[in-house]
Design an enzyme around this catalytic site. Structure first.
Site, PDB file in Angstrom:
ATOM      1  N   CYS A 116       0.819  -1.214   0.000  1.00  0.00           N
ATOM      2  CA  CYS A 116       0.000   0.000   0.000  1.00  0.00           C
ATOM      3  C   CYS A 116       0.857   1.270   0.000  1.00  0.00           C
ATOM      4  CB  CYS A 116      -0.937   0.017   1.199  1.00  0.00           C
ATOM      5  SG  CYS A 116      -2.047  -1.387   1.246  1.00  0.00           S
ATOM      6  N   HIS A 256      -2.764   7.273   3.673  1.00  0.00           N
ATOM      7  CA  HIS A 256      -3.272   6.004   3.141  1.00  0.00           C
ATOM      8  C   HIS A 256      -4.557   5.675   3.894  1.00  0.00           C
ATOM      9  CE1 HIS A 256      -3.745   2.004   1.800  1.00  0.00           C
ATOM     10  NE2 HIS A 256      -3.334   1.433   2.919  1.00  0.00           N
ATOM     11  N   ASN A 286     -10.110   0.386   1.584  1.00  0.00           N
ATOM     12  CA  ASN A 286      -8.659   0.446   1.376  1.00  0.00           C
ATOM     13  C   ASN A 286      -8.341   0.019  -0.064  1.00  0.00           C
ATOM     14  OD1 ASN A 286      -5.920  -0.041   1.261  1.00  0.00           O
ATOM     15  ND2 ASN A 286      -5.817  -1.168   3.190  1.00  0.00           N
TER      16      ASN A 286
HETATM   17  O1  UT7 Z   1      -3.075  -1.263   3.907  1.00  0.00           O
HETATM   18  C1  UT7 Z   1      -2.707  -2.066   4.970  1.00  0.00           C
HETATM   19  C2  UT7 Z   1      -3.758  -3.116   5.153  1.00  0.00           C
HETATM   20  N1  UT7 Z   1      -4.153  -3.554   6.436  1.00  0.00           N
HETATM   21  C3  UT7 Z   1      -4.506  -2.776   7.483  1.00  0.00           C
HETATM   22  O2  UT7 Z   1      -4.365  -1.599   7.527  1.00  0.00           O
HETATM   23  C4  UT7 Z   1      -5.129  -3.489   8.619  1.00  0.00           C
HETATM   24  C5  UT7 Z   1      -4.816  -2.895   9.955  1.00  0.00           C
HETATM   25  N2  UT7 Z   1      -5.654  -3.532  10.971  1.00  0.00           N
HETATM   26  C6  UT7 Z   1      -6.932  -3.138  11.165  1.00  0.00           C
HETATM   27  O3  UT7 Z   1      -7.426  -2.228  10.516  1.00  0.00           O
HETATM   28  C7  UT7 Z   1      -7.693  -3.843  12.264  1.00  0.00           C
HETATM   29  O4  UT7 Z   1      -6.833  -4.694  12.948  1.00  0.00           O
HETATM   30  C8  UT7 Z   1      -8.913  -4.655  11.721  1.00  0.00           C
HETATM   31  C9  UT7 Z   1      -9.985  -3.717  11.227  1.00  0.00           C
HETATM   32  C10 UT7 Z   1      -8.467  -5.581  10.590  1.00  0.00           C
HETATM   33  C11 UT7 Z   1      -9.503  -5.510  12.831  1.00  0.00           C
HETATM   34  O5  UT7 Z   1      -9.869  -4.678  13.912  1.00  0.00           O
HETATM   35  P1  UT7 Z   1      -9.416  -5.051  15.407  1.00  0.00           P
HETATM   36  O6  UT7 Z   1      -9.998  -4.040  16.275  1.00  0.00           O
HETATM   37  O7  UT7 Z   1      -7.918  -5.198  15.387  1.00  0.00           O
HETATM   38  O8  UT7 Z   1     -10.152  -6.413  15.611  1.00  0.00           O
HETATM   39  P2  UT7 Z   1      -9.559  -7.872  15.889  1.00  0.00           P
HETATM   40  O9  UT7 Z   1      -8.861  -8.380  14.672  1.00  0.00           O
HETATM   41  O10 UT7 Z   1      -8.791  -7.826  17.182  1.00  0.00           O
HETATM   42  O11 UT7 Z   1     -10.881  -8.669  16.096  1.00  0.00           O
HETATM   43  C12 UT7 Z   1     -11.781  -8.369  17.157  1.00  0.00           C
HETATM   44  C13 UT7 Z   1     -12.955  -9.327  17.031  1.00  0.00           C
HETATM   45  C14 UT7 Z   1     -12.551 -10.784  16.814  1.00  0.00           C
HETATM   46  O12 UT7 Z   1     -13.455 -11.574  17.509  1.00  0.00           O
HETATM   47  P3  UT7 Z   1     -13.031 -12.271  18.904  1.00  0.00           P
HETATM   48  O13 UT7 Z   1     -11.871 -13.152  18.552  1.00  0.00           O
HETATM   49  O14 UT7 Z   1     -12.672 -11.135  19.818  1.00  0.00           O
HETATM   50  O15 UT7 Z   1     -14.263 -13.005  19.279  1.00  0.00           O
HETATM   51  C15 UT7 Z   1     -12.741 -10.997  15.336  1.00  0.00           C
HETATM   52  O16 UT7 Z   1     -13.020 -12.337  15.018  1.00  0.00           O
HETATM   53  O17 UT7 Z   1     -13.739  -8.961  15.869  1.00  0.00           O
HETATM   54  C16 UT7 Z   1     -13.933 -10.126  15.067  1.00  0.00           C
HETATM   55  N3  UT7 Z   1     -14.033  -9.721  13.680  1.00  0.00           N
HETATM   56  C17 UT7 Z   1     -15.185  -9.343  13.102  1.00  0.00           C
HETATM   57  N4  UT7 Z   1     -16.436  -9.264  13.570  1.00  0.00           N
HETATM   58  C18 UT7 Z   1     -17.395  -8.830  12.738  1.00  0.00           C
HETATM   59  C19 UT7 Z   1     -13.038  -9.592  12.767  1.00  0.00           C
HETATM   60  N5  UT7 Z   1     -13.530  -9.175  11.584  1.00  0.00           N
HETATM   61  C20 UT7 Z   1     -14.867  -9.026  11.780  1.00  0.00           C
HETATM   62  C21 UT7 Z   1     -15.910  -8.589  10.932  1.00  0.00           C
HETATM   63  N6  UT7 Z   1     -17.149  -8.515  11.449  1.00  0.00           N
HETATM   64  N7  UT7 Z   1     -15.700  -8.241   9.656  1.00  0.00           N
END
Ligand code: UT7
Length: 329
Positions: A116, A256, A286
């Site tokens: 990215c 970004h 994104n």
């Molecule tokens: O260009 C570079 C590309 N990548 C990025 O910039 C990604 C950077 N990271 C992020 O933006 C965030 O980490 C995410 C948006 C991907 C995830 O947010 P988070 O606050 O870090 O959530 P998490 O991964 O810690 O997940 C929290 C919970 C999990 O459930 P449990 O294990 O706590 O029960 C996930 O399974 O949210 C769950 N979860 C979802 N729930 C509903 C993950 N994705 C989803 C979803 N809908 N789409």
């Protein structure tokens, strides 16, 4: 040694697929909710390219717009750099396909892959060619169709990405005008945190790899998040320092567009109020290499930039990579 030339943005353009995929649409595809997506990322909808559309198709539309705005003819382009992780094919480079479609016969052309951060890596590279006097006009395109490498059954990733292209035409300027500084970095040890494992020479597209879904984006979201929150502010400050500027000189942050919480953290680090931060991820998600040039083109088209404004472009991505640039509009 001769003083280096200044390098400025002469024109800008963008291309977005027509099809809109909303959070409500995603609710019907995976176990997710509009509430979760908006509160965790800020994304409400994204654009998805048609099955027959490839990176070069969007790149050419954005490039034509940028050339027209710059009043530069395709025959005047010396070099085309396309930043992408979703090229039409492994080779030839998408930049070569763009060169042919534009009939930019005298342009050299290559692709550049920095996740990215690709657009910022390409911008920095193009700037060097012009500043040193090798070339006069360079077309830089950031294009990604992440929908093509997304596992649409993986809610951890499929809610985040969208497709698009943004382009700029760069040309010579007086010293102290245009792109004032660039800053690039990489921490290759973080490569596994965000990758597409199969399809290269390490893991070819065998039936086994395909069955395991290794042809799709794999991401450790929380680790990438932590890295991004730290690096966005750091890189932006580095670019400002290199340009001899202070925080209070910044007119707009052009970040970004990966996650609103990451953008907010960068804005806080730069002490910028929301109206000084360009955000379009609510509408596009994104778009990887296209995020920054599309945000730039939209704001420029809306007449938000005025001569002398200081823009700080900053991004991060797979690699792990990061980049920033300070630009006097
Ligand atoms: O260009 C570079 C590309 N990548 C990025 O910039 C990604 C950077 N990271 C992020 O933006 C965030 O980490 C995410 C948006 C991907 C995830 O947010 P988070 O606050 O870090 O959530 P998490 O991964 O810690 O997940 C929290 C919970 C999990 O459930 P449990 O294990 O706590 O029960 C996930 O399974 O949210 C769950 N979860 C979802 N729930 C509903 C993950 N994705 C989803 C979803 N809908 N789409």
């Amino acid at each position: 040694m001769n003083e280096q030339r200044g390098v400025k943005i002469l024109g800008w353009g963008q291309a977005l697929p027509e099809r809109v995929l909303t959070n409500q649409d995603l609710e019907r595809m995976v176990e997710t909710s509009d509430e979760w997506i908006v509160s965790r990322t800020g994304i409400r909808e994204r654009r998805i390219a048609a099955a027959e559309t490839a990176a070069s198709d969007l790149a050419v539309v954005a490039a034509r717009e940028a050339l027209q705005r710059a009043e530069v003819a395709p025959a005047q382009i010396d070099l085309i750099i396309v930043a992408t992780v979703t090229p039409d094919m492994a080779f030839p480079a998408t930049a070569c396909l763009v060169q042919s479609a534009l009939a930019a016969g005298r342009a050299a052309a290559f692709d550049l892959e920095a996740g990215c951060s690709g657009f910022l890596y390409a911008l920095a590279t193009a700037r060097e060619f012009i500043a040193g006097g090798t070339y006069d006009h360079v077309l830089v395109v950031g294009v990604d169709l992440l929908s093509k490498i997304t596992d649409w059954q993986d809610r951890n990733t499929c809610v985040l990405f969208g497709d698009g292209a943004g382009a700029v035409v760069l040309g010579p300027a007086a010293p102290g005008q245009g792109i004032l500084s660039t800053y690039l970095g990489c921490d290759g040890a973080g490569g596994e945190l965000l990758c597409l494992p199969a399809g290269g020479s390490r893991q070819p597209l065998t039936p086994e790899n395909l069955a395991a879904g290794r042809q799709y984006i794999h991401m450790n979201g929380p680790e990438v998040f932590k890295f991004a929150v730290r690096i966005m502010g750091e890189a932006a400050v580095k670019a400002l320092e290199r340009a001899g500027l202070e925080l209070q000189d910044v007119t707009y942050l052009v970040p970004h567009q990966a996650n609103l919480r990451i953008i907010d953290a960068a804005a806080r680090r730069l002490k910028l109020p929301p109206e000084r931060v360009l955000v379009n991820l609510d509408r596009y998600g994104n778009m990887s290499s296209a995020s920054i040039p599309v945000a730039l083109a939209e704001a420029a088209d809306a007449g938000r930039f005025h001569p002398g404004d200081i823009l700080v472009l900053v991004g991060f991505g797979a690699g792990l990579t990061w980049g920033a640039a300070a630009v006097r509009w």
